[in-house]
Design an enzyme around this catalytic site. Structure first.
Site, PDB file in Angstrom:
ATOM      1  CB  VAL A  95     107.172 142.207 -18.831  1.00 33.17           C
ATOM      2  CG1 VAL A  95     108.560 142.924 -19.476  1.00 33.17           C
ATOM      3  CG2 VAL A  95     107.282 142.151 -17.127  1.00 33.17           C
ATOM      4  CG  HIS A  99     107.487 137.480 -21.633  1.00 34.19           C
ATOM      5  ND1 HIS A  99     107.135 138.787 -21.310  1.00 34.19           N
ATOM      6  CD2 HIS A  99     106.804 136.846 -20.755  1.00 34.19           C
ATOM      7  CE1 HIS A  99     106.264 139.200 -21.013  1.00 34.19           C
ATOM      8  NE2 HIS A  99     106.245 138.102 -19.630  1.00 34.19           N
ATOM      9  CB  ILE A 100     108.192 132.984 -25.488  1.00 33.67           C
ATOM     10  CG1 ILE A 100     106.993 133.544 -26.718  1.00 33.67           C
ATOM     11  CG2 ILE A 100     107.892 131.442 -25.389  1.00 33.67           C
ATOM     12  CD1 ILE A 100     107.328 132.393 -28.201  1.00 33.67           C
TER      13      ILE A 100
END
Ligand code: 5GP
Length: 113
Positions: A95, A99-100
């Protein structure tokens, strides 16, 4: 160039998520396909495709994401966890909205696959 992703739809409420934390800079929610008993994603509200596209002006935001991830991990009762940022397709990023991953609740191996 930043494109809209499934995470854009989660941020604007078009797609539901199992939210665990929200503030003016980020949103955290449970991963739909958890890889461990606890698997949470922390994403910035700002659309940044990956760590590669982050700029110097995003330094505070990046620190904020890490700090929030740690706060959530502790609130989830984790004593140990892994923080992962896949960057680019061959590194496992699917994606393209930064993001983490906060992953914990089971023993981990190293190196990762
Ligand atoms: P990546 O592979 O890019 O590092 O991580 C993307 C993560 O997003 C994956 O772990 C995947 O399971 C998760 N994911 C993809 N689509 C959705 C969704 O619609 N909802 C939630 N909660 N997680 C998603």
């Amino acid at each position: 160039m930043t494109k809209e992703t499934i995470f854009t739809s989660i941020l604007n409420g078009k797609i539901k998520c199992d939210e665990v934390y929200s503030d003016e800079l980020c949103l955290a929610f449970r991963d739909i396909q958890p890889q461990a008993p606890t698997h949470i994603l922390v994403i910035p509200r700002k659309n940044i495709s990956s760590l590669k596209e982050a700029e110097e002006k995003d330094i505070n935001l990046l620190g904020h994401l890490l700090f929030v991830g740690s706060k959530i991990a502790k609130e989830e009762g984790l004593e140990n966890w892994r923080t992962v940022i896949n960057t680019g397709e061959t590194a496992g990023q699917t994606v393209f909205h930064l993001h983490i991953h906060i992953i914990g609740g089971r023993d981990m191996t190293w190196p990762p696959g």
